[in-house]
Design a protein around this motif. Structure first.
Motif, PDB file in Angstrom:
ATOM      1  N   SER A 189      81.082  12.495  30.779  1.00  0.00           N
ATOM      2  CA  SER A 189      81.105  12.483  29.318  1.00  0.00           C
ATOM      3  C   SER A 189      79.862  13.116  28.708  1.00  0.00           C
ATOM      4  O   SER A 189      78.864  13.374  29.379  1.00  0.00           O
ATOM      5  CB  SER A 189      81.241  11.038  28.816  1.00  0.00           C
ATOM      6  N   ALA A 212      86.220   7.842  15.810  1.00  0.00           N
ATOM      7  CA  ALA A 212      86.318   8.070  17.251  1.00  0.00           C
ATOM      8  C   ALA A 212      87.596   8.820  17.621  1.00  0.00           C
ATOM      9  O   ALA A 212      87.578   9.720  18.473  1.00  0.00           O
ATOM     10  CB  ALA A 212      86.240   6.736  17.994  1.00  0.00           C
ATOM     11  N   VAL A 216      87.838  12.537  19.584  1.00  0.00           N
ATOM     12  CA  VAL A 216      88.539  12.747  20.848  1.00  0.00           C
ATOM     13  C   VAL A 216      89.628  13.807  20.692  1.00  0.00           C
ATOM     14  O   VAL A 216      89.823  14.661  21.570  1.00  0.00           O
ATOM     15  CB  VAL A 216      89.130  11.416  21.352  1.00  0.00           C
ATOM     16  N   ILE A 236      89.760   8.512  28.906  1.00  0.00           N
ATOM     17  CA  ILE A 236      89.745   7.257  28.136  1.00  0.00           C
ATOM     18  C   ILE A 236      90.471   6.143  28.893  1.00  0.00           C
ATOM     19  O   ILE A 236      89.873   5.098  29.187  1.00  0.00           O
ATOM     20  CB  ILE A 236      90.339   7.468  26.730  1.00  0.00           C
ATOM     21  N   PHE A 261      86.684  -1.220  22.978  1.00  0.00           N
ATOM     22  CA  PHE A 261      86.521  -0.641  21.647  1.00  0.00           C
ATOM     23  C   PHE A 261      85.953  -1.680  20.688  1.00  0.00           C
ATOM     24  O   PHE A 261      85.271  -1.350  19.725  1.00  0.00           O
ATOM     25  CB  PHE A 261      87.873  -0.139  21.133  1.00  0.00           C
ATOM     26  N   TRP A 317      82.756   1.905  23.482  1.00  0.00           N
ATOM     27  CA  TRP A 317      82.848   3.331  23.171  1.00  0.00           C
ATOM     28  C   TRP A 317      81.759   3.751  22.198  1.00  0.00           C
ATOM     29  O   TRP A 317      81.338   4.904  22.199  1.00  0.00           O
ATOM     30  CB  TRP A 317      84.244   3.660  22.641  1.00  0.00           C
ATOM     31  N   ASN A 335      77.130   7.030  21.134  1.00  0.00           N
ATOM     32  CA  ASN A 335      78.527   7.432  20.982  1.00  0.00           C
ATOM     33  C   ASN A 335      79.023   7.963  22.328  1.00  0.00           C
ATOM     34  O   ASN A 335      78.501   8.954  22.842  1.00  0.00           O
ATOM     35  CB  ASN A 335      78.629   8.503  19.885  1.00  0.00           C
ATOM     36  N   VAL A 337      82.507   8.484  23.334  1.00  0.00           N
ATOM     37  CA  VAL A 337      83.935   8.815  23.415  1.00  0.00           C
ATOM     38  C   VAL A 337      84.202  10.237  23.897  1.00  0.00           C
ATOM     39  O   VAL A 337      85.317  10.554  24.302  1.00  0.00           O
ATOM     40  CB  VAL A 337      84.636   8.616  22.048  1.00  0.00           C
ATOM     41  N   LEU A 381      92.152   6.018  18.435  1.00  0.00           N
ATOM     42  CA  LEU A 381      91.479   6.480  19.645  1.00  0.00           C
ATOM     43  C   LEU A 381      92.488   6.752  20.751  1.00  0.00           C
ATOM     44  O   LEU A 381      92.450   7.808  21.401  1.00  0.00           O
ATOM     45  CB  LEU A 381      90.454   5.436  20.103  1.00  0.00           C
TER      46      LEU A 381
END
Length: 489
Positions: A189, A212, A216, A236, A261, A317, A335, A337, A381
């Motif tokens: 990530s 978020a 994504v 995810i 989350f 996330w 962050n 995500v 998300l």
């Protein structure tokens, strides 16, 4: 967050002492939030990038120890799998041409690392999930040598009492079991850090949760796992399942997952650390000798080592970060995500989009989280992870709308406004946010490029197509052209 811990066996006394230190740390944090000055006068942005290692054929290379020894730089570190490494970029101000300087810093360090990795037969790839990774590549034997990862593996499986079940249904279906947490290493990530004042933390975290899904959707870059074409951002659901300490019975009882989350908007950063202590037993109950109450009595901000280590084993996330630098405490929103890649230009654009939004959304007269449910943000998300730019997301005042339309009509103007308020040069913000705009207009992000490239080789078996696509991906990555401009296979 990657604090090293020694190899050890934990006793019941270790766990009791750790629980007590967590409570004392929470009391100390509550007092600090009332009485201490936190650094936040000049908000700064930093990032971490997790990368994969491959050989000359584009296959996973289990060489992170050799590669890190060849790079020999303190800003590089191990990650969970032997085919992973991570680079940490120190926080920088964004005003002026700061975003350009940040992009150049990342490119220069990655180019140097690639040159050094090549000397030991490795190459770096920025991608959400390495397309050539096979199920046989992720087992306990391919965990990194760092004792922290072995301990995490042992503690997670001790809590579960059974193998991990990985079940992801997308365009194709993956249904398998794992006897280690190594599948988590497939998730690589981009992590964005934003330092904020305690008074602004809750609003900033709430805003980050609200966007978020849009982040994504526009940045999805993980369509393949173990040869299967699954979600646009398969990282995810994989990350949510690969570190799950709950057997089926605890899931049915509503026990919270460690990749989380959340379940509500917050009013203080304290809410998050308190939830961590209330809902999650410690995985690594390692205590230090410092007493946070004694530190406070001397006017010294405590490190809160146990609280931060516990926080590092709960994978929100958007994660709260507490740290002390040069004797001054600060708070950050981490962050988590976004996937890595595809190019440094894409990473810079994703960062600019986020940092721009975080300058406006938390401070609106009617904040977005007061006009949408927390459940809607969570649903966004997962919808975005499944569908990418074609996903339908909810947004106040627009209802349910295609992700690309939401970004073009509503979020990009706010990101432009936010970067202007951060005093980012006009040509810099136009360059970076145009990349986001073009992805939306063309429908081309990393996930769609990978999918189209593999589909164009339907005369080959799946793994050979993935291998050739990965090699072409690496070539384009090194040009630093944004993915929407990459030619098809």
């Amino acid at each position: 967050m990657g604090r090293d811990v020694p190899a050890m066996v934990f006793s019941r006394e270790d766990r009791r002492r750790y629980r007590d230190k967590i409570r004392r740390s929470l009391d100390a944090l509550a007092r600090m939030l009332r009485e201490f000055r936190f650094e936040a006068d000049r908000p700064r942005a930093g990032l971490e990038i997790e990368l994969n290692l491959v050989d000359d054929r584009g296959e996973p290379a289990m060489k992170n120890a050799e590669v890190l020894a060849a790079i020999a730089q303190p800003d590089w570190a191990t990650e969970l799998g032997q085919f992973n490494v991570e680079i940490n970029i120190l926080p920088e101000p964004l005003e002026g041409d700061g975003a350009v300087r940040l992009e150049k810093t990342v490119r220069d360090r990655l180019n140097h690392a690639e040159e050094r990795a090549d000397t030991v037969g490795g190459h770096l790839v920025m991608v959400g999930i390495l397309p050539t990774l096979r199920e046989s590549d992720v087992h306990e034997g391919t965990l990194s040598a760092n004792p922290r990862y072995r301990l995490l593996n042992e503690q997670i499986f001790a809590a579960r009492g059974e193998d991990l079940h990985l079940s992801i249904r997308g365009d194709e279906t993956l249904d398998t079991y794992a006897d280690s947490i190594t599948p988590e290493a497939a998730c690589t990530s981009l992590q964005l850090h934003l330092q904020v004042a305690p008074s602004a933390f809750a609003a900033t975290w709430n805003a980050a949760q609200a966007v978020a899904g849009a982040q994504v959707a526009v940045a999805a870059n993980s369509p393949f796992l173990f040869g299967k074409h699954l979600w646009q951002e398969t990282r995810i659901p994989l990350f949510e399942q690969a570190t799950d300490t709950r057997p089926a019975e605890l899931k049915a009882q509503g026990v919270r997952p460690r990749v989380w989350f959340g379940e509500r908007w917050i009013t203080s950063v304290f809410d998050l650390f308190e939830e961590n202590a209330r809902y999650f037993p410690p995985l690594l109950p390692v205590c230090d000798d410092a007493d946070p109450q004694e530190d406070l009595a001397r006017g010294v901000p405590p490190e809160l080592g146990e609280l931060t280590l516990h926080n590092g084993t709960i994978y929100r996330w958007n994660r709260p970060i507490y740290a002390v630098v040069d004797g001054v405490p600060h708070l950050r929103v981490e962050n988590r995500v976004l996937p890595a890649g595809p190019s440094v230009a894409d990473i810079a654009a994703n960062a600019a989009f986020y940092y721009g939004l975080m300058r406006v959304l938390p401070f609106m007269e009617r904040p977005v989280w007061t006009r949408m449910s927390f459940a809607a943000a969570k649903d966004n998300l997962h919808a975005a992870a499944r569908g990418g730019l074609d996903a339908r997301l909810y947004w106040p005042g627009m209802g349910e709308v295609v992700a690309s339309e939401l970004i073009l009509r509503r979020l990009l103007p706010l990101a432009h406004e936010g970067l202007a308020l951060r005093e980012v040069d006009a040509d810099v913000r136009d360059k970076l946010l145009t990349i986001i705009e073009r992805r939306c207009v063309t429908g081309r992000n990393g996930a769609s490029w990978q999918t189209d490239a593999v589909n164009a080789m339907d005369n080959l078996d799946r793994h050979e197509a993935l291998r050739r696509m990965t090699l072409r991906y690496i070539e384009h990555m090194h040009t630093n052209q944004p993915v929407h401009a990459w030619p098809a296979m």
